[in-house]
Design an enzyme around this catalytic site. Structure first.
Site: not given
Ligand SMILES: NC(=O)c1ccc[n+]([C@@H]2O[C@H](COP(=O)([O-])OP(=O)(O)OC[C@H]3O[C@@H](n4cnc5c(N)ncnc54)[C@H](O)[C@@H]3O)[C@@H](O)[C@H]2O)c1
Length: 289
Positions: A122, A143, A155, A194
């Protein structure tokens, strides 16, 4: 050399790796799910069996598709045997840079030259592991979001040395999984989704800590004005205040910017052991049954 992706190895059978492997197997790829712990593999098998059977009961998948996926999926501790025939390895082991660097260097030694090596991290951008290999052009971040069997966004994040062809192939791979790729042009810790979430969380904490509004009212605004399914404080309790705290510390470790450090109210809850739903108390109270 361009080789079609047929066989996938997923390294790490935890929360993310087990479901990523199931996604690949359901999409038709010969898939090996590898872990250093046989117990973890046994747990992953049990959880996937329950999850996929529930999907069949609820008519989200057919029994035939699930059975065919199980035929394509191997759970093993023999990483090197699996890696020797892999076209793509998705690393989803523990979020620890030195562990990941060792894994990438060892994979580089055992995988065929054409194999793409990607990390589901992440926060650890792939340039930090690519230089542990002799093929940085075939390394990037891929991701997935939790739970990987459900979440559609994936991603794809290149580092400066990732070959454009690698990005194209990984984007096509994501599409073949029935997911929606989000392609970044440059790497940045936290990627896009995120970071958006982090910005909302930071602003929510600043408003609360400045005494502008109660956290409950900030949650109400996010849900009723912005249409978010959960407010930022409810979401922190779900994710875990400990996880939120660690994400900020990891960001600080990469940026060195004091603004990256956890907010005072997060640090306070972290030190008090009020981690959210998992401990029965975070921003809200959760009576433990
Ligand atoms: N949990 C999430 O919500 C989430 C979301 C997106 C990305 N990620 C990223 O995915 C990765 C995995 O996270 P997770 O939550 O699934 O972790 P986890 O702790 O649930 O699972 C990690 C697994 O890796 C195994 N492992 C450790 N060292 C290994 C090695 N050398 N070889 C093979 N297996 C090894 C462990 O036994 C464990 O089963 C991390 O990089 C994390 O940042 C997590």
């Amino acid at each position: 050399m361009t080789t079609e992706i047929r066989t996938v190895v997923v390294l790490g059978a935890g929360t993310m790796g087990s479901q990523i492997a199931a996604v690949c197997a359901l999409a038709g790829y010969g898939t090996s799910l590898v872990d250093i712990s046989q117990d973890q593999l046994d747990r992953a098998r049990t959880q996937l069996e329950q999850r996929l059977s529930r999907d069949v009961e609820k008519d989200r998948r057919t029994r035939e598709d699930v059975d065919a996926a199980w035929d394509r999926l191997t759970l093993t501790t023999d990483r090197d045997a699996a890696a020797a025939t892999a076209d793509l390895v998705i690393e989803a082991a523990v979020e620890d840079l030195s562990v990941k660097r060792t894994i990438f260097s060892e994979l580089d030694a055992v995988c065929p030259g054409h194999t793409l090596l990607v990390t589901n991290s992440s926060n650890i951008v792939s340039s930090r592991v690519a230089d542990a290999t002799s093929r940085p052009d075939r390394v990037c971040n891929l991701h997935f979001f939790n739970p990987a069997l459900v979440m559609v966004c994936v991603e794809v994040v290149p580092h400066p040395g990732t070959a454009p062809e690698t990005v194209d192939r990984i984007v096509s791979f994501v599409e073949s999984l029935g997911k929606t790729p989000v392609r970044l042009k440059q790497e940045i810790p936290g990627f896009v989704a995120n970071r958006l979430l982090g910005a909302l969380r930071r602003e929510a904490l600043e408003l609360y800590e400045a005494g502008i509004a109660d956290f409950q009212d900030i949650d109400v605004a996010a849900k009723t004005a912005l249409g978010h399914p959960m407010g930022p404080f409810e979401l922190m309790d779900l994710v875990g205040i400990d996880v939120v705290h660690l994400i900020r510390l990891a960001e600080y470790e990469q940026t060195g910017d004091p603004a990256s450090l956890p907010a005072a109210s997060i640090k306070e809850k972290y030190e008090a052991g009020d981690f959210g739903r998992k401990t029965g108390r975070g921003w809200y109270e959760y009576p433990q049954s």
